[in-house]
Design a protein around this motif. Structure first.
Motif, PDB file in Angstrom:
ATOM      1  N   GLN A 106     -13.281  18.008 -16.584  1.00  0.00           N
ATOM      2  CA  GLN A 106     -13.433  17.018 -15.521  1.00  0.00           C
ATOM      3  C   GLN A 106     -14.560  16.038 -15.854  1.00  0.00           C
ATOM      4  OE1 GLN A 106     -14.571  18.632 -11.745  1.00  0.00           O
ATOM      5  NE2 GLN A 106     -14.054  16.779 -10.617  1.00  0.00           N
ATOM      6  N   ARG A 107     -15.697  16.593 -16.331  1.00  0.00           N
ATOM      7  CA  ARG A 107     -16.821  15.729 -16.698  1.00  0.00           C
ATOM      8  C   ARG A 107     -16.449  14.821 -17.870  1.00  0.00           C
ATOM      9  NH1 ARG A 107     -19.566  15.614 -12.197  1.00  0.00           N
ATOM     10  NH2 ARG A 107     -20.505  17.618 -11.599  1.00  0.00           N
ATOM     11  N   ALA A 108     -15.740  15.378 -18.849  1.00  0.00           N
ATOM     12  CA  ALA A 108     -15.344  14.569 -20.008  1.00  0.00           C
ATOM     13  C   ALA A 108     -14.370  13.474 -19.599  1.00  0.00           C
ATOM     14  CB  ALA A 108     -14.720  15.474 -21.073  1.00  0.00           C
ATOM     15  N   TYR A 109     -13.486  13.792 -18.645  1.00  0.00           N
ATOM     16  CA  TYR A 109     -12.545  12.787 -18.146  1.00  0.00           C
ATOM     17  C   TYR A 109     -13.301  11.645 -17.460  1.00  0.00           C
ATOM     18  CZ  TYR A 109      -8.359  10.862 -15.910  1.00  0.00           C
ATOM     19  OH  TYR A 109      -7.336  10.033 -15.516  1.00  0.00           O
ATOM     20  N   SER A 110     -14.293  12.012 -16.635  1.00  0.00           N
ATOM     21  CA  SER A 110     -15.100  10.982 -15.943  1.00  0.00           C
ATOM     22  C   SER A 110     -15.849  10.121 -16.952  1.00  0.00           C
ATOM     23  CB  SER A 110     -16.089  11.660 -14.991  1.00  0.00           C
ATOM     24  OG  SER A 110     -15.410  12.378 -13.989  1.00  0.00           O
ATOM     25  N   ALA A 111     -16.374  10.764 -17.997  1.00  0.00           N
ATOM     26  CA  ALA A 111     -17.101  10.020 -19.019  1.00  0.00           C
ATOM     27  C   ALA A 111     -16.177   9.064 -19.760  1.00  0.00           C
ATOM     28  CB  ALA A 111     -17.757  10.998 -19.998  1.00  0.00           C
TER      29      ALA A 111
END
Length: 426
Positions: A401-406
């Motif tokens: 999820q964090r990588a997607y947001s980044a």
């Protein structure tokens, strides 16, 4: 232009993290699926090859899902005897129907139960378990071909008849029994001489009909007895049984051929002529006929064959032998389950129903009985749990999820930079 490559890299990041999140979703939803193998997302960098000392072109990232099919799940107890788990390498062989030409598949999901016709199948997936049919002696032929396998039918022998082929007994004869003064072979069968000990044993013909074979004994001397085997009012065998000083059987002193197979038995009812193997002990042994000071008695006997009734239950051994237990207590081995192994099980192609089919990456299957040539053993009354680690999946969910947001932030940042570039003209 490097800005555009950064934009495309951000887009590839969104796609890769979406794929990774999809594997997490599948794993979490199948945390309680029997035999399910967790899937991991393997990330790989993409390189454009157009980089130079003064500029750099982003390539992005791709995600390749990889099923860890070879991973062993925990075997958990089940309340059903027909549930089976695989302890070690290998897969159960199944078909999508009972038809002999139905497509073959392989699975570790062993939640099998009889359908309305008696075939063992996985209720949640509809796949039918396959095995080698066993003959009356418990033998089968493994020619390496999957076409030789048949659906496991636990009612295959219901209502069938099997002729008695073996008869064994443990009998003790009392050494103080009165000895007869005169005896001619056949006297006990005709009633001329009363046996010191006699026991009838039920046997069965080729149509399941019950008959009686009687073993009769009378002492004729020291460590010496006359034995007669009769059936249907006919004397089938007679001779002298000798014993050693310790009460064990003395075959050398007994009548030659006395303990050979009974052959050509004709019950006079149109059934096949019958041959019965006699198991009355070994030379010098105490495992059959013996002579001691104890009272003459029949310790135990066993005669196979009979008319098979309804199946009461099913037993499956760790070597994969499926045995039917009939209502009268008779147990018959009916199938041998094969275990299919692959050089690269992680290369199998997953299909619906928690099953797999062979691929170029996996290689062709090798089928053997359980515990042979590296194949695993079968655990009856157990099921293999999913290999998913729920805590690990929630951790991965946060990471992706964090990588997607980044990755989405890359796109918005590049968009702002391109906008600034466009403003230069104004």
């Amino acid at each position: 232009m490097s800005l555009y490559s950064a934009l495309y890299a951000g887009v590839s990041g969104l796609g890769a993290q979406s794929t990774a999140m999809a594997t997490v979703a599948d794993n979490i939803t199948n945390v309680n699926t029997v035999g399910y193998k967790g899937v991991t997302a393997q990330f790989s960098a993409m390189v454009t090859g157009s980089g130079s000392r003064n500029s750099y072109t982003a390539g992005g990232v791709t995600a390749a899902p990889q099923a860890l099919i070879s991973a062993q799940g925990i075997l958990q107890s089940s309340a059903r005897l027909t549930d089976i788990g695989m302890d070690g390498a290998g897969f159960f062989v199944v078909r999508s129907s009972t038809a002999p030409d139905a497509p073959i598949a392989f699975t570790r999901a062993g939640a099998f139960a009889p359908d309305k016709n008696g075939y063992l199948y996985n209720q949640s997936t509809g796949y039918f378990l396959q095995g080698w049919p066993l003959d009356a002696n418990g033998n089968y032929v493994n020619n390496g071909s999957l076409d030789a396998l048949r659906p496991v039918d636990i009612n295959a022998l219901s209502g069938s008849a099997t002729a008695t082929s073996t008869l064994s007994a443990r009998i003790n004869l009392q050494n103080s029994s009165p000895a007869v003064t005169a005896y001619t072979p056949g006297d006990m069968n005709s009633g001329t001489v009363t046996p010191a000990f006699s026991r009838p044993i039920d046997v069965y013909d080729s149509q399941g009909g019950a008959h009686t074979i009687t073993l009769s004994f009378t002492r004729t001397g020291t460590n010496e007895w006359a034995m007669e085997v009769s059936g249907g009012g006919t004397l089938l065998r007679s001779g002298t049984v000798a014993f050693n000083g310790n009460g064990s059987l003395n075959l050398a002193g007994s009548t030659a051929g006395l303990f050979d197979n009974l052959t050509g038995i004709d019950w006079g009812n149109g059934t096949d002529l019958q041959t019965i193997s006699l198991g009355l002990g070994s030379d010098g042994g105490l495992n059959g006929l013996t002579q001691t000071g104890e009272k003459s008695t029949l310790y135990s006997y066993e005669a196979n064959g009979g008319l098979m009734g309804d199946v009461a239950s099913v037993n499956i051994s760790e070597s994969g032998v499926v045995s039917a237990v009939f209502e009268d207590g008779t147990i018959r081995a009916i199938y041998q389950l094969p275990v299919a192994t692959f050089q690269n099980p992680d290369g199998l192609t997953a299909i619906s129903g928690n099953a797999y089919v062979a691929s170029l990456d996996s290689g062709t299957p090798s089928i053997n009985s359980a515990g042979v040539s590296g194949s695993g053993k079968i655990a009856a009354g157990k099921l293999e749990a999913s290999t998913v680690d729920l805590a690990g999946e929630f951790t991965n969910m946060i990471r992706f999820q964090r990588a997607y947001s980044a990755s989405s932030k890359i796109i918005t940042t590049v968009d702002e930079m391109l906008q600034e570039l466009g403003n230069i003209k104004r």
